[in-house]
Motif scaffolding. Structure first.
Motif, PDB file in Angstrom:
ATOM      1  N   PRO A  35       0.833  -1.213   0.000  1.00  0.00           N
ATOM      2  CA  PRO A  35       0.000   0.000   0.000  1.00  0.00           C
ATOM      3  C   PRO A  35       0.864   1.258   0.000  1.00  0.00           C
ATOM      4  N   ASP A  41      -0.971   1.548  -5.271  1.00  0.00           N
ATOM      5  CA  ASP A  41      -0.183   0.516  -4.611  1.00  0.00           C
ATOM      6  C   ASP A  41       0.987   0.096  -5.494  1.00  0.00           C
ATOM      7  N   GLY A 316      -8.507  -3.536   1.187  1.00  0.00           N
ATOM      8  CA  GLY A 316      -9.183  -2.426   0.521  1.00  0.00           C
ATOM      9  C   GLY A 316      -9.719  -2.845  -0.835  1.00  0.00           C
ATOM     10  N   SER A 319      -7.654  -1.685  -3.870  1.00  0.00           N
ATOM     11  CA  SER A 319      -6.383  -2.415  -3.954  1.00  0.00           C
ATOM     12  C   SER A 319      -6.582  -3.804  -4.551  1.00  0.00           C
ATOM     13  N   ARG A 346      -5.056  -2.826   5.263  1.00  0.00           N
ATOM     14  CA  ARG A 346      -5.335  -1.417   5.035  1.00  0.00           C
ATOM     15  C   ARG A 346      -5.846  -0.817   6.336  1.00  0.00           C
ATOM     16  N   GLU A 350      -9.559   3.839   6.078  1.00  0.00           N
ATOM     17  CA  GLU A 350      -9.760   3.688   4.643  1.00  0.00           C
ATOM     18  C   GLU A 350     -10.827   2.640   4.357  1.00  0.00           C
TER      19      GLU A 350
END
Length: 354
Positions: A35, A41, A316, A319, A346, A350
């Motif tokens: 991340p 990312d 996430g 991601s 994460r 978020e």
């Protein structure tokens, strides 16, 4: 806006579904998702043999030591009709819940002759499963080992062969009870484990027996209506102590596989993590507050599956979408015999914002 099933869909070319293991366990590819704050990312294309490079000296890897049983059996009803039985889980020394396929549903009190070797009695239904009684005086798992077949996942388009007897088990499998492998663990061989130890990281163990329900699709668009299958787990005191020591040393708890994560997070939902056994039907969606796990080794999961929802909650949604799109473009191998990912949790702010 509430999440729906379509939020966890993605197009997967069928030829990327791995149908057989590679010659060497650690020859699988590893997609490392790192991340980045305020940006995209970093996606690193590595070999699974490189995993120890991403493990620190104070880290702890938690493995699931369950062993896959010969859970598939073929036989006949008293009427002569063919039946296929897939054990879901043992519920006593001589009893099990199972899926039963037959032209007509077996009746309570009916007898099934399995493998032309022994009879089981149908005790009734428990939800979608049949409650079966196996012969008394014989060990259930020994009966299955002698007369059953190794159950490969439904997306592997072949019958289990001799190679699968070893390769669809982890090298650390000890406790019989699963009908599907904890597939993230399939990539580890003695060499990778030795290099992890050389870096000063520790290993700990728990047991979660994976049920056949792990392959059942989510059938409702409203995810709040979905009900998970139940799975039994055991977390030893040594593992709880190792996690506490890791926290004190500033290290990370790395779950090897979603099964290890589910056991740890389920056991910590009502307070501090404690040793013991239990059953879990925990459903992890974005917005879930993780209590234990900091990083995750995992395979790539089916579209619209609860496991894809779990990794989206952990790393996430954006991601995971980006990582899966990258993996497809780079032709990674998917699902049980496929390649792996290394994910970092994460932060919850978020995840809550999703």
């Amino acid at each position: 806006m509430p999440l729906t099933l379509n939020d966890f869909d993605y197009p997967l070319p069928p030829d990327l579904i791995a149908q057989a293991p590679l010659a060497e366990r650690s020859a699988s590819r590893l997609l490392v998702v790192q991340p980045a704050e305020g940006g995209a990312d970093a996606l690193l294309d590595r070999s699974f043999a490189d995993l120890p490079e991403f493990v620190g000296p104070n880290d702890l890897l938690v493995f699931n030591d369950t062993r896959v049983i010969h859970a598939r059996l073929f036989g006949v009803k008293a009427s002569g009709g063919q039946v296929e039985v897939l054990i879901e889980r043992a519920v006593g020394p001589h009893e099990a819940l199972a899926q039963v396929r037959a032209s007509k549903s077996p009746r309570t009190g009916g007898i099934l002759r399995l493998a032309d070797a022994f009879d089981v009695e149908v005790l009734g239904r428990v939800g979608e499963f049949y409650h079966l009684r196996f012969p008394a005086g014989q060990n259930l798992f020994e009966l299955l080992e002698r007369h059953g077949k190794l159950p490969l996942p439904p997306y592997i388009q072949r019958a289990a062969g001799a190679e699968d007897e070893s390769r669809y088990q982890t090298v650390f499998a000890r406790e019989p009870g699963s009908v599907a492998a904890p597939t993230a663990g399939l990539h580890f061989d003695e060499g990778v484990l030795a290099r992890i130890a050389e870096r000063g990281a520790k290993c700990a163990w728990l047991t979660l027996h994976v049920g056949a329900g792990t392959f059942q699709p989510v059938r409702v668009d409203d995810l709040g209506e979905h009900r998970m299958h139940r799975e039994r787990y055991v977390i030893p005191q040594e593992t709880v102590d190792a996690i506490a020591a890791t926290r004190a040393a500033g290290g990370r708890v790395i779950a090897v596989g979603t099964t290890s994560m589910r056991a740890l997070e389920a056991a910590a939902q009502d307070g501090p993590l404690e040793a013991g056994s239990g059953e879990t039907e925990i459903f992890i969606l974005p917005g879930f507050h993780f209590q234990v796990v900091d990083a995750l080794v995992t395979n790539f999961h089916l579209p619209k599956s609860t496991l894809l929802m779990l990794v989206s909650a952990f790393a996430g949604m954006d991601s995971i979408r980006g990582a899966y799109a990258h993996a497809i473009a780079q032709r990674y191998r998917f699902f049980s015999y496929g390649d792996a990912m290394f994910l970092t949790r994460r932060n919850e702010a978020e995840n809550d914002a999703v």
